[in-house]
Design an enzyme around this catalytic site. Sequence first.
Site, PDB file in Angstrom:
ATOM      1  N   HIS A  10       0.824  -1.214   0.000  1.00 51.91           N
ATOM      2  CA  HIS A  10       0.000   0.000   0.000  1.00 51.91           C
ATOM      3  C   HIS A  10       0.859   1.266   0.000  1.00 51.91           C
ATOM      4  CE1 HIS A  10       1.042   0.769   4.204  1.00 51.91           C
ATOM      5  NE2 HIS A  10       0.853  -0.519   4.424  1.00 51.91           N
ATOM      6  N   GLU A  83      -2.376  -7.035   7.318  1.00 48.17           N
ATOM      7  CA  GLU A  83      -1.039  -7.020   7.899  1.00 48.17           C
ATOM      8  C   GLU A  83      -0.988  -7.954   9.103  1.00 48.17           C
ATOM      9  OE1 GLU A  83       1.946  -7.069   7.750  1.00 48.17           O
ATOM     10  OE2 GLU A  83       2.686  -4.988   7.695  1.00 48.17           O
TER      11      GLU A  83
END
Length: 209
Positions: A10, A83
């Site tokens: 990201h 994550e």
Amino acid sequence: MTTRLYIARHGQSEWNLHNKMQGVQDIDLTPTGLKQAELLASRLKNEKIDCIYSSDLKRAYVTAQIIAKELGLEVQKIPEFREMSFGIWEGLTSEEINELYKEIYTLWKTNPVKANIEKGETLEEVQKRMVKNTLKIVEENKGKNILIVSHGTSIKALILGLLGIDLSFYPRFRLDNTSLNIVDVKEDGKTVLVLFNDTCHLRRDEKII
């Protein structure tokens, strides 16, 4: 028939900017992060991406949406592409973690497979969920070009798993924001690393570097 995985981290988030451990906290992109995503989208528009999968956390999902808009595709959310959960470390800076949890933090930096962070995941757990769900997507999209948008720790664990490299090598790999990685999965299941941590698209904007 080769299936190509485009795996992207990201864009810069608010907590990336302040060096805070994010984990599963849902943190927004910065204006720089949004611009990084736009530059990555521009780079990918000629790659003939067939489908896009993303973590459901905003920093990854918004990055994926920006790319998807450029490519005329939809984003499919995969919560398992989140994550790593860093438990009690989340929201703390690396300096604070080192001060409060020096022993386990040193272990994380040197031998992360052995590190058990309170209320968090292990690196092996992250790798298992990342590899399992990636191979499922590959099976469903054989011969296609697949984009996965995820997070630094999760992507490194995934790539090491796909290549059969021991997790002990994790500290030797670095992934920058909106870096692009490419892994080819051959018909016999063998994998080839084509590209790693490439950010050449960011050089189009000197303010990003």
